[in-house]
Design an enzyme around this catalytic site. Sequence first.
Site, PDB file in Angstrom:
ATOM      1  N   ASN A  43       0.818  -1.222   0.000  1.00 52.01           N
ATOM      2  CA  ASN A  43       0.000   0.000   0.000  1.00 52.01           C
ATOM      3  C   ASN A  43       0.848   1.267   0.000  1.00 52.01           C
ATOM      4  OD1 ASN A  43       0.862  -0.424   2.633  1.00 52.01           O
ATOM      5  ND2 ASN A  43      -0.980   0.432   3.555  1.00 52.01           N
ATOM      6  N   ASP A  71      -3.413  -5.356   1.936  1.00 57.84           N
ATOM      7  CA  ASP A  71      -3.422  -4.954   3.350  1.00 57.84           C
ATOM      8  C   ASP A  71      -3.721  -3.472   3.540  1.00 57.84           C
ATOM      9  OD1 ASP A  71      -2.942  -5.455   6.208  1.00 57.84           O
ATOM     10  OD2 ASP A  71      -1.367  -3.981   5.876  1.00 57.84           O
ATOM     11  N   ASP A 120       3.519  -5.760  11.526  1.00 58.77           N
ATOM     12  CA  ASP A 120       2.652  -4.700  10.997  1.00 58.77           C
ATOM     13  C   ASP A 120       3.239  -3.325  11.331  1.00 58.77           C
ATOM     14  OD1 ASP A 120       0.653  -3.401   9.670  1.00 58.77           O
ATOM     15  OD2 ASP A 120      -0.959  -3.963  11.038  1.00 58.77           O
ATOM     16  N   HIS A 141       4.118   6.451  10.813  1.00 58.31           N
ATOM     17  CA  HIS A 141       3.286   7.580  10.387  1.00 58.31           C
ATOM     18  C   HIS A 141       3.947   8.882  10.800  1.00 58.31           C
ATOM     19  CE1 HIS A 141      -0.100   5.475   8.753  1.00 58.31           C
ATOM     20  NE2 HIS A 141      -0.232   4.732   9.846  1.00 58.31           N
TER      21      HIS A 141
END
Lengths: 427, 165, 304
Positions: free
Chosen positions: A90, A150, A303, A307
């Site tokens: 992604n 994902d 995972d 950010h």
Amino acid sequence: MTTYLIKGARILGGEPTDLLIRDGVVAEMGSGLSAAGARVVDADGLVALPGLVDLHTHLREPGREDAETVETGSRAAALGGYTAVCAMANTSPVADTAGVVEQVWRLGREAGLVDVQPIGAVTVGLNGEQLAELGAMADSAARVRIFSDDGFCVADPRLMRRALEYVKAFDGVIAQHAEEPRLTVGAQMHEGEVAARLGMTGWPAVAEESIIARDVLLAEHVGARLHVCHVSTAGSVGILRWAKERGIRVTAEVTPHHLLLTDERATSYDPVYKVNPPLRTAADVAALRAALVEGVVDIVATDHAPHAVEDKECEWAYARPGMLGLETALSIVIDTALDQLGWDGIAQRMSRTPARIAGLTEHGLDPAVGVPANFTLVDPAARWTVEPADLASRSRNTPYAETTLPARVVATFLRGEPTVLDGKATK
Amino acid sequence: MVDRIAHQILEKTSGAADTILLGVPTRGVPLAHRLAARIHAFEGVAVPVGALDVTLYRDDLRLRGARALGRTELPPGGVDGRRVILIDDVLFSGRTVRAALDALGDLGRPRSVQLAVLVDRGHRELPIRADYVGKNIPTALAEKVRVSLTETDGADEVRLLGGAA
Amino acid sequence: MIRHLLSAGDLDAATATLVLDTAQEMASLADREVKKLPTLRGRTVVNLFYEDSTRTRISFEAAAKRLSADVINFSAKGSSVSKGESLKDTALTLQAMGADAVVIRHSASGAPHRLANWIDGTVVNAGDGTHEHPTQALLDAYTMRSRLGRLSGLNVAIVGDVLHSRVARSNVLLLHTLGAKVTLVAPPTLLPVGVDAWPAETSYHLDSVLPDADVVMMLRVQRERMDQAYFPSAREYSRRYGLDGARMRRLPEHAIVMHPGPMNRGMEITPEVADSPRSTIVEQVANGVSVRMAVLYLLLGGKV
């Protein structure tokens, strides 16, 4: 190439052994080894594990280099004891073509800190409507074997069925983000008592469980492999157990944070605890730990989701979901499951099995003569306090800030070259 | 002491006509009621009694913090055009009286305002003086004067506390 | 006194009672010639409204002005918010301007909690998403106490869209603290999963709750909820959960009817009920100013 002599490492926690590393492989093993010109690494008291393999990493490049790059993420991985990571699709542009996956693969090679194995998107643009060119990605230099949308669920059952079937041609596997989107419209956190109190829209466990139930039946029907990303509920564990007992070819991962943290964390409204799937209840955490020990959940995957500050220093509802994981994963697993798993069990769940699922034949191998020298040395007695500013990741969104954790990675070797020495990245 | 103040008031106001007593909570209120009772006993005059809470007019809120409010209750007819006598237990810096004058100004326009206190302990910080004083007690600044009343504290008593500290 | 008012759960019984008692004194101001107190002179109160709510904003504005505070209204429309300034940057701006208190209304649950991390001043939650609206709960409690003389032991039915209601959440917490017994009445789709952990009873049947209720509080129900399948139609909703004259007559004689406004007449409440003497809807608005004065006085006055 430098020759390295590792003195006194305890492989999988066993008796101290010396390892001579030459030409990218373990050349000799035994006690009292010596080698002229070799650089000696004192591993007294350290545990040697096969290099960890992460099946679920977000490296953000291309597109969000302000949050992470292949290079910074690779460095974080090496410091966490990893020698290979699978980079999620992604990105922007999405890794849905041979061109993008080859770019990511090449950036990984250039960084040279871990092997970066790209994951390809299942559908074009992650839109859940049209299959991406899975075969072209499989045939590319990146040799993609894992495909995942994902962040989004492949929700259309017909499309999911076709994807599962199609990748059988090259022994591929679909890694499903199990989330029925119609049940999670506007969802912010686990649906339950805490969400009710905090006035946040709930992400019900059934949204995950209903997709897993459907997908294991689809996988059985078409005789395909299925991998379930970040399993987060006790109910999912029950479905996976049933599927495995039936002989369905399904594997599953759990994240370190779902082994430790609960939805009570959301009480602060600090979005550092916002993640998808969300943190769940203490009962779910207990079920996931037991499932990891039992083997119903096969592996731990981070995972790792960096950010930028502005995507977390805001209102909970506006924040992006995800948390850092690479540099803390091993410590969390040791903290929560070493007692039951032992070092061998940790190697199984963080290295051997993920390497097998990803088809990475040079990884997931215990140190032995003739084997590629991909391993990590861990100090099990060390304790360290997580300082976000000190992390190698470009982002700071760790949920463990100021938390003291057990065990520290002292050195990591990738094909005979140290990527981490004395707890510091070598490049 | 209350008797003496009652007599002084009657004397100075020529029979307490058109006069109301406003006690400043907490202890000024029962004192005002006692004074009214005495005045009634001496002269048969019924002087209206009320309460005037000054908390919201204090100038030391920033320093001492918010606290619970006392009641403000004016006798029927209010304060306009009447002689208002403010009643408090201790006169010290004068800041409470200053606050009371401000509060009174927001409630109406009295013909005149007077002040009666049980104890004047000195150390004024504002140009304020009492019209009626039960007793002058010279004190050191660090000392505390504690007035107790049966109505609020279970016994009538004036105590001088501390000083050394 | 506490520093912020973010949740009705921040208030223990003694503090909540202090707010209500203080509000009662503040209410006497309404009868005076000079409706202003000097108490918060020189203090700055910012109304930071990310959501349109004229009634709540003017209530806080009137409260702050009656206490002589300087009021700055900062609304999402025509401000830097539309240019995408983050809440944190806005907080730093308000801090630099010397805001002593920020009254915040926001569509995201928890936004006031975030704001409280970023500024030194006092934060008052004026409604955050579907989370809480503590001053509404305080004015509701004040209204009940002044109408019925007590709170302890009262049976309070809160009826309607509990799932999305910040008013319901704050009222459950505050009324429980003050000793009232709360029953939440709603179709099962409009009660949150996990409501069993709340200090309240729940019921799906309005008619069975009415005969024992001292207070019925009707919540606003948005017609759009129908599109998300929370209930089949507005007509069915009002038949099962609306308060009309016939239902009102089944209440005990002393019982009151409340509504936080704005009302959907004909949906959750009929005009006959809304305009009846049992209705406290207009009083609630007046009491809102007194309660908010009390809150501002106790929070700001309490700051050293």
